[in-house]
Design a protein around this motif. Structure first.
Motif, short mmCIF file in Angstrom:
data_model
loop_
_atom_site.label_atom_id
_atom_site.label_comp_id
_atom_site.label_asym_id
_atom_site.label_seq_id
_atom_site.Cartn_x
_atom_site.Cartn_y
_atom_site.Cartn_z
N GLY A 156 0.82 -1.42 0.13
CA GLY A 156 -0.19 -0.01 0.13
C GLY A 156 0.90 1.31 0.04
O GLY A 156 0.45 2.36 -0.47
N GLN A 157 2.07 1.13 0.69
CA GLN A 157 2.74 2.31 0.61
C GLN A 157 3.46 2.80 -0.85
O GLN A 157 3.83 3.80 -0.91
CB GLN A 157 4.13 2.01 1.65
CG GLN A 157 3.67 2.05 2.95
CD GLN A 157 4.80 1.55 3.91
OE1 GLN A 157 6.10 1.36 3.55
NE2 GLN A 157 4.67 1.57 5.03
N VAL A 158 3.30 1.72 -1.58
CA VAL A 158 3.80 2.26 -2.98
C VAL A 158 2.87 3.04 -3.79
O VAL A 158 3.12 3.81 -4.53
CB VAL A 158 3.99 0.73 -3.74
CG1 VAL A 158 4.66 1.07 -5.09
CG2 VAL A 158 5.18 0.04 -3.20
N MET A 159 1.53 2.71 -3.71
CA MET A 159 0.50 3.60 -4.17
C MET A 159 -0.48 4.00 -3.04
O MET A 159 -1.66 3.50 -3.02
CB MET A 159 -0.44 2.72 -5.02
CG MET A 159 0.46 2.11 -6.09
SD MET A 159 1.07 3.41 -7.42
CE MET A 159 -0.26 3.77 -8.25
N PRO A 160 0.14 5.13 -2.30
CA PRO A 160 -0.87 5.43 -1.02
C PRO A 160 -2.07 6.02 -1.38
O PRO A 160 -3.32 6.09 -0.70
CB PRO A 160 -0.03 6.34 -0.18
CG PRO A 160 0.97 6.82 -1.34
CD PRO A 160 1.21 5.68 -2.08
N ASP A 161 -2.27 6.76 -2.61
CA ASP A 161 -3.40 7.42 -3.08
C ASP A 161 -4.61 6.35 -3.36
O ASP A 161 -5.69 6.92 -3.82
CB ASP A 161 -3.14 8.44 -4.06
CG ASP A 161 -2.22 9.55 -3.88
OD1 ASP A 161 -2.22 9.77 -2.75
OD2 ASP A 161 -1.51 10.16 -4.63
N LEU A 162 -4.31 5.19 -3.47
CA LEU A 162 -5.31 4.31 -4.11
C LEU A 162 -6.08 3.50 -2.79
O LEU A 162 -7.04 2.90 -2.99
CB LEU A 162 -4.69 3.30 -5.03
CG LEU A 162 -4.27 3.67 -6.31
CD1 LEU A 162 -3.85 2.50 -7.10
CD2 LEU A 162 -5.31 4.57 -7.00
N VAL A 163 -5.35 3.67 -1.62
CA VAL A 163 -5.69 2.64 -0.55
C VAL A 163 -5.93 3.47 0.81
O VAL A 163 -5.53 4.51 1.10
CB VAL A 163 -4.54 1.72 -0.18
CG1 VAL A 163 -4.69 0.79 1.01
CG2 VAL A 163 -4.12 0.83 -1.31
N SER A 164 -7.02 2.99 1.41
CA SER A 164 -7.38 3.40 2.82
C SER A 164 -7.29 2.20 3.83
O SER A 164 -7.73 0.96 3.50
CB SER A 164 -8.83 3.88 2.88
OG SER A 164 -9.14 4.29 4.10
N TRP A 165 -7.03 2.56 4.88
CA TRP A 165 -6.70 1.73 5.99
C TRP A 165 -7.96 1.88 7.24
O TRP A 165 -7.92 1.25 8.21
CB TRP A 165 -5.36 1.63 6.65
CG TRP A 165 -4.43 1.67 5.64
CD1 TRP A 165 -3.61 2.24 5.17
CD2 TRP A 165 -3.91 0.04 5.09
NE1 TRP A 165 -2.66 1.66 4.38
CE2 TRP A 165 -3.01 0.37 4.04
CE3 TRP A 165 -4.28 -0.86 5.20
CZ2 TRP A 165 -2.28 -0.55 3.37
CZ3 TRP A 165 -3.83 -2.03 4.41
CH2 TRP A 165 -2.77 -1.85 3.43
N LYS A 166 -9.00 2.79 6.96
CA LYS A 166 -10.15 2.88 7.82
C LYS A 166 -10.95 1.62 7.68
O LYS A 166 -11.28 0.95 6.51
CB LYS A 166 -10.85 3.96 7.27
CG LYS A 166 -10.18 5.31 7.23
CD LYS A 166 -9.76 5.70 8.68
CE LYS A 166 -9.17 7.16 8.57
NZ LYS A 166 -8.78 7.80 10.09
N TRP A 167 -11.33 1.31 9.06
CA TRP A 167 -12.30 -0.05 9.10
C TRP A 167 -13.45 0.30 8.60
O TRP A 167 -13.97 -0.39 7.91
CB TRP A 167 -12.19 -0.26 10.58
CG TRP A 167 -13.20 -1.41 10.88
CD1 TRP A 167 -14.53 -1.41 11.25
CD2 TRP A 167 -13.00 -2.95 10.84
NE1 TRP A 167 -15.26 -2.49 11.51
CE2 TRP A 167 -14.24 -3.49 11.23
CE3 TRP A 167 -11.92 -3.50 10.39
CZ2 TRP A 167 -14.33 -4.90 11.09
CZ3 TRP A 167 -11.88 -4.94 10.40
CH2 TRP A 167 -13.09 -5.63 10.70
N GLU A 168 -14.35 1.36 8.89
CA GLU A 168 -15.54 2.09 8.28
C GLU A 168 -15.62 2.11 6.88
O GLU A 168 -14.82 2.99 6.42
CB GLU A 168 -16.25 2.87 9.15
CG GLU A 168 -16.45 2.70 10.46
CD GLU A 168 -17.66 1.56 10.81
OE1 GLU A 168 -18.26 1.49 9.86
OE2 GLU A 168 -17.63 0.92 11.91
N LYS A 169 -16.58 1.53 6.12
CA LYS A 169 -16.40 1.79 4.71
C LYS A 169 -16.84 3.12 4.44
O LYS A 169 -15.97 3.70 3.55
CB LYS A 169 -17.42 0.64 4.18
CG LYS A 169 -17.43 1.00 2.72
CD LYS A 169 -18.51 -0.16 1.95
CE LYS A 169 -18.35 -0.28 0.41
NZ LYS A 169 -19.16 -1.51 -0.09
N ARG A 170 -17.65 3.92 5.21
CA ARG A 170 -18.03 5.20 4.59
C ARG A 170 -16.86 6.17 5.19
O ARG A 170 -16.74 7.43 4.69
CB ARG A 170 -19.30 5.61 5.40
CG ARG A 170 -19.17 5.63 7.15
CD ARG A 170 -20.21 6.09 7.92
NE ARG A 170 -20.07 5.96 9.20
CZ ARG A 170 -20.36 5.03 10.08
NH1 ARG A 170 -21.04 3.73 9.45
NH2 ARG A 170 -20.32 5.05 11.30
#
Length: 550
Positions: free
Chosen positions: A454-468
């Motif tokens: 995920g660190q390679v493409m941080p703009d594509l990934v969220s680590w938040k648990w809640e979908k919203r």
């Protein structure tokens, strides 16, 4: 296995044995699956000469290039492999002749035996000698020209000995050069490593190593000696059993896999139609479950199964069903979880026979979710799971970018991993592991790999648990690595129009412009399975440890 004398099979005269003496003296045919050359190989059509190239991972990777000449396969080991690039010269080592039967050999030579490692039939076809009527004499003279007509290799190839006969260098074997002529089949920059699959089985060396499917039986005639190896006896639905389903009315008793099943509402639509297609009825779904059961059974056997039920069909809300109902037939395999707390599921379905899967389908289970641990050791997973879960803003191309990054990570870690499209929007990856790590340890390892990717493409990934809270970004979900948390099984349908199927793919299919996460359906996946084989089968060999991450 056949009897031998002095390293060669009995019952052949010395003249016949002479070309293969070295080949036989190097091998112990009671320990290696390679053909001995004792039985006569099926003859080629008049005037046809065969060639084969095997990709062989022994102590070092190399390609074995073999030409049919005078009843044997005259062979060279080419460390970097043959190429269609006419500007490239490859070193080739002239090795011992091999029997003609070797053109069909694909499998694993045991460690400790001569040439120990995995072998695939990388290319094969026919060839014609150029500028000679006596190719054996051309080989002896050290200047051999051949026109190849293979699935990968085409055009004129030249093999030239470096120095005269007997000038063998430090290896004790003749050193040659192999090159491709500047002709219409030449391709600059062509690399054999860009084409890693067997032309015989469609599998890679890794997949053959994980689960060899072919074995050479030296005690059988050559025409029958290459036999399929299955991990267990598989029972397939008979044509008359499938016809009986078609002949039933809206309901009735179906005899399938030796079991009697009461089936109902057979004309009910379970999956709405895709554009230009017919909807999928319960009858269609039961037929598919019977047809896919023999392939799917090894992934479900010995594991508790969670069902995602949609008894009213995929266009209605579904629900999870884990407890085996009291009205289930007594013959159904099951497991009682001894650690279940009051109010938790205690008795689970275990699909240890194909009829059990058909029962689950008849029960409205449109999705099949096996545990990642087995019932004999429920605390220790045999898979590490990677779930590439796209958000609302995530495009399919961005999912592919994340999948390719995982592919690179697994290559760097020297880990076998098996991807599949989900049948919905994402991609999932299963990593088979030997039992030992706990779920907590496995989840921590997957989390570390995922966050590195995920660190390679941080703009594509969220680590938040809640979908919203993810703002439409993708989630690399490592949390499914927990007891009783699951991902959908390979070949399971998904609740969507057309009955899409979660389908295993090869890693190089990530570069296929036609790939889509819901590309294959209940109506098309069986044809793919017939043509490509089970690309997930290597995941059944759970022999890997989790490598230490830095």
């Amino acid at each position: 296995m056949s009897a031998t004398r002095g390293g060669r099979p009995a019952g052949r005269d010395a003249r016949q044995d002479e070309p293969l003496t070295t080949y036989r003296e190097k091998r112990r045919f009671d320990r290696t699956p390679e053909p001995s050359g004792e039985a006569a190989a099926p003859p080629a059509p008049e005037g046809v000469r065969r060639f084969v190239v095997q990709r062989h991972r022994a102590r070092r990777l190399h390609y074995d290039v073999r030409f049919e000449i005078d009843g044997v396969l005259v062979s060279w080991a080419v460390p970097k492999g043959p190429t269609l690039d006419p500007d490239v010269r490859r070193m080739a080592v002239h090795v011992e002749d091999h029997p003609l039967e070797y053109e069909d050999f694909e499998g694993v030579i045991p460690k400790g035996e001569y040439g120990g490692g995995d072998v695939i039939v990388w290319d094969r076809g026919t060839w014609e000698p150029h500028a000679t009527d006596d190719p054996a004499a051309a080989v002896r003279a050290g200047d051999f020209h051949a026109d190849l007509h293979g699935e990968k290799l085409r055009g004129r190839f030249v093999l030239v000995r470096r120095g005269g006969p007997g000038q063998d260098g430090d290896s004790g074997k003749e050193q040659w050069l192999m090159l491709h002529k500047h002709d219409d089949d030449a391709v600059k920059g062509w690399d054999p490593e860009d084409h890693p699959r067997s032309v015989l089985s469609g599998r890679t060396n890794e997949e053959v190593k994980a689960s060899p499917e072919r074995l050479w039986r030296s005690d059988l005639p050559a025409a029958e000696a290459s036999v399929a190896v299955e991990s267990a006896a598989v029972e397939w639905p008979r044509d008359d059993e499938l016809t009986a389903l078609d002949d039933l009315g809206r309901q009735g008793t179906w005899e399938i896999f030796g079991r009697s099943l009461r089936v109902t509402n057979l004309d009910k639509v379970l999956f709405p139609a895709r554009e230009g297609e017919e909807p999928v009825t319960k009858r269609d779904f039961l037929r598919y479950s019977a047809q896919i059961a023999p392939t799917l059974l090894p992934y479900l056997s010995g594991r508790a199964l969670n069902l995602h039920r949609y008894p009213e069909g995929a266009d209605h809300k579904g629900f999870w069903h884990k407890e085996l109902p009291g009205h289930a037939p007594e013959w159904l395999p099951r497991w009682d979880n001894p650690d279940a707390d009051p109010g938790e599921t205690r008795t689970y379905l275990v699909v240890d026979e194909p009829a059990a899967l058909v029962w689950a389908a008849n029960f409205g289970g449109l999705e099949w979710h096996p545990w990642t641990s087995r019932t004999d050791e429920p605390d220790h997973p045999t898979y590490a799971l990677f779930d590439l879960d796209p958000g609302e803003r995530t495009s399919w191309e961005e999912v592919l970018v994340l999948a390719r990054l995982h592919r690179t990570a697994f290559e760097h870690l020297h880990i076998r991993a098996y991807p599949k499209v989900t049948g919905r929007r994402g991609i999932q990856i299963w990593v088979p592991i030997r039992r030992g790590p706990t779920f907590d340890q496995t989840r921590a390892w997957v989390e570390q790999v995922s966050k590195t990717v995920g660190q390679v493409m941080p703009d594509l990934v969220s680590w938040k648990w809640e979908k919203r809270e993810r703002k439409g970004l993708a989630r690399l979900d490592y949390t499914q690595n927990a007891m009783n948390k699951t991902l959908v099984a390979p070949y399971s349908t998904r609740p969507a129009p057309g009955a899409p199927v979660s389908t295993p793919i090869a890693w190089d299919e990530l570069d296929d412009p036609d790939l889509r996460p819901d590309r294959w359906t209940l109506r098309t996946v069986l044809d793919r399975l017939a043509s490509r084989g089970d690309l997930f089968r290597g995941a059944l060999t759970t022999d890997q440890g989790l490598p230490t991450l830095r």
